[in-house]
Design an enzyme around this catalytic site. Structure first.
Site, PDB file in Angstrom:
ATOM      1  N   ASP A 186      31.748  39.292  40.880  1.00 33.50           N
ATOM      2  CA  ASP A 186      31.849  37.852  40.640  1.00 33.50           C
ATOM      3  C   ASP A 186      30.780  37.391  39.648  1.00 33.50           C
ATOM      4  O   ASP A 186      29.724  38.010  39.534  1.00 33.50           O
ATOM      5  CB  ASP A 186      31.599  37.059  41.933  1.00 33.50           C
ATOM      6  CG  ASP A 186      32.630  37.344  42.986  1.00 33.50           C
ATOM      7  OD1 ASP A 186      33.734  37.786  42.628  1.00 33.50           O
ATOM      8  OD2 ASP A 186      32.311  37.118  44.171  1.00 33.50           O
TER       9      ASP A 186
HETATM   10  N1  URA Z   1      32.502  41.001  47.153  1.00 31.55           N
HETATM   11  C1  URA Z   1      32.349  39.740  46.717  1.00 31.55           C
HETATM   12  O1  URA Z   1      32.538  38.785  47.456  1.00 31.55           O
HETATM   13  N2  URA Z   1      31.988  39.557  45.432  1.00 31.55           N
HETATM   14  C2  URA Z   1      31.740  40.571  44.578  1.00 31.55           C
HETATM   15  O2  URA Z   1      31.397  40.324  43.419  1.00 31.55           O
HETATM   16  C3  URA Z   1      31.894  41.871  45.053  1.00 31.55           C
HETATM   17  C4  URA Z   1      32.278  42.066  46.336  1.00 31.55           C
END
Ligand code: URA
Length: 245
Positions: free
Chosen positions: A105
């Site tokens: 993310d």
């Molecule tokens: N889980 C999440 O919530 N975000 C990420 O970036 C990776 C795994």
């Protein structure tokens, strides 16, 4: 594109850049049949490069391990002009169609692989390959043991998906700052999975960092920096993804 000879040797995994410089200085390297001892000598893809009389195989694929900071998209480009992980690469790597293997993310930091090798990416991101990904997640509030057990046993996210982590460990309870640090290892990778799992037990993620991808860690790679994977690491990842099917 012209490149410095020692860099091409290092990219072809002949030796480290420093060792490659030694090879050049010692007259062990030939370009198009001629011994080259000049360190800054530039070559291009069509040149025949030999080390100790043996032609090297130019590495066509690049594999990097990035320590992603928050505030960058895990895409190769963005039509809204937002910063992407490719913006973190040196100029020389921006024109080789590199893109991230899977996704972190915008607000997640940590280990992200970047490559221009489509087969490699397909292997590693295919749902049937069980690559372990470990996250350190700082959660707002104190998580009691019962909730950790709930996480370990698996929780439902996205309405109908049962998400069961490989492992959940309590790393730290910080009473002063009212936060909990957990290590969560997943073998799958649904969109925002860690955040959704934490929400499913009634908490919110404060920050999230991926610290491990299979056997690879962030050791020696500062936030915002990256390193090339060693050839044996690339092979090992391939081998793992094949055997874990
Ligand atoms: N889980 C999440 O919530 N975000 C990420 O970036 C990776 C795994």
């Amino acid at each position: 594109m012209l490149e410095r000879l020692q860099k091409v040797l290092a990219q072809a995994n002949v030796a480290s850049r420093r060792k490659s410089e030694e090879y050049i200085a010692k007259g062990r390297v030939k370009v198009n049949g001629q011994v080259i001892t000049e360190l800054g000598y530039k070559v291009n893809k069509t040149d025949l490069i030999e080390v100790d009389g043996k032609p090297i195989k130019l590495a066509e694929h690049l594999y990097f391990l990035l320590n992603k900071p928050t505030g960058f998209l895990s895409t190769a480009s963005d039509d809204k002009g937002r910063r992407t992980v490719i913006d973190l690469l040196e100029e020389e790597h921006k024109d080789v169609r590199l893109y991230p293997v899977g996704r972190l993310d915008y607000d997640t930091a940590g280990l992200l692989l970047i490559t221009n090798d489509g087969d490699f990416t397909n292997h590693l991101t295919h749902p049937s390959f069980h690559i372990e990904k470990e996250y350190l997640v700082r959660v707002t509030g104190i998580i009691i043991r019962k909730k950790i057990v709930e996480l370990r046993n698996g929780v439902t996210i996205d309405g109908n998906y049962f998400a069961k982590p490989k492992e959940v460990r309590l790393v730290e309870l910080n009473k002063e700052h009212q936060s909990t640090l957990l290590s969560i290892t997943l073998i799958e990778g649904k969109n925002k999975q860690v955040r959704k799992m934490i929400e499913a037990i009634g908490f919110k993620v404060k920050n999230l960092t991926r610290i491990r991808y299979d056997f690879l860690t962030l050791d020696g790679v500062e936030r915002g920096k990256y390193r090339a994977l060693k050839i044996h690491e690339v092979k090992q990842l391939h081998a793992h993804s094949m055997t874990k099917r």
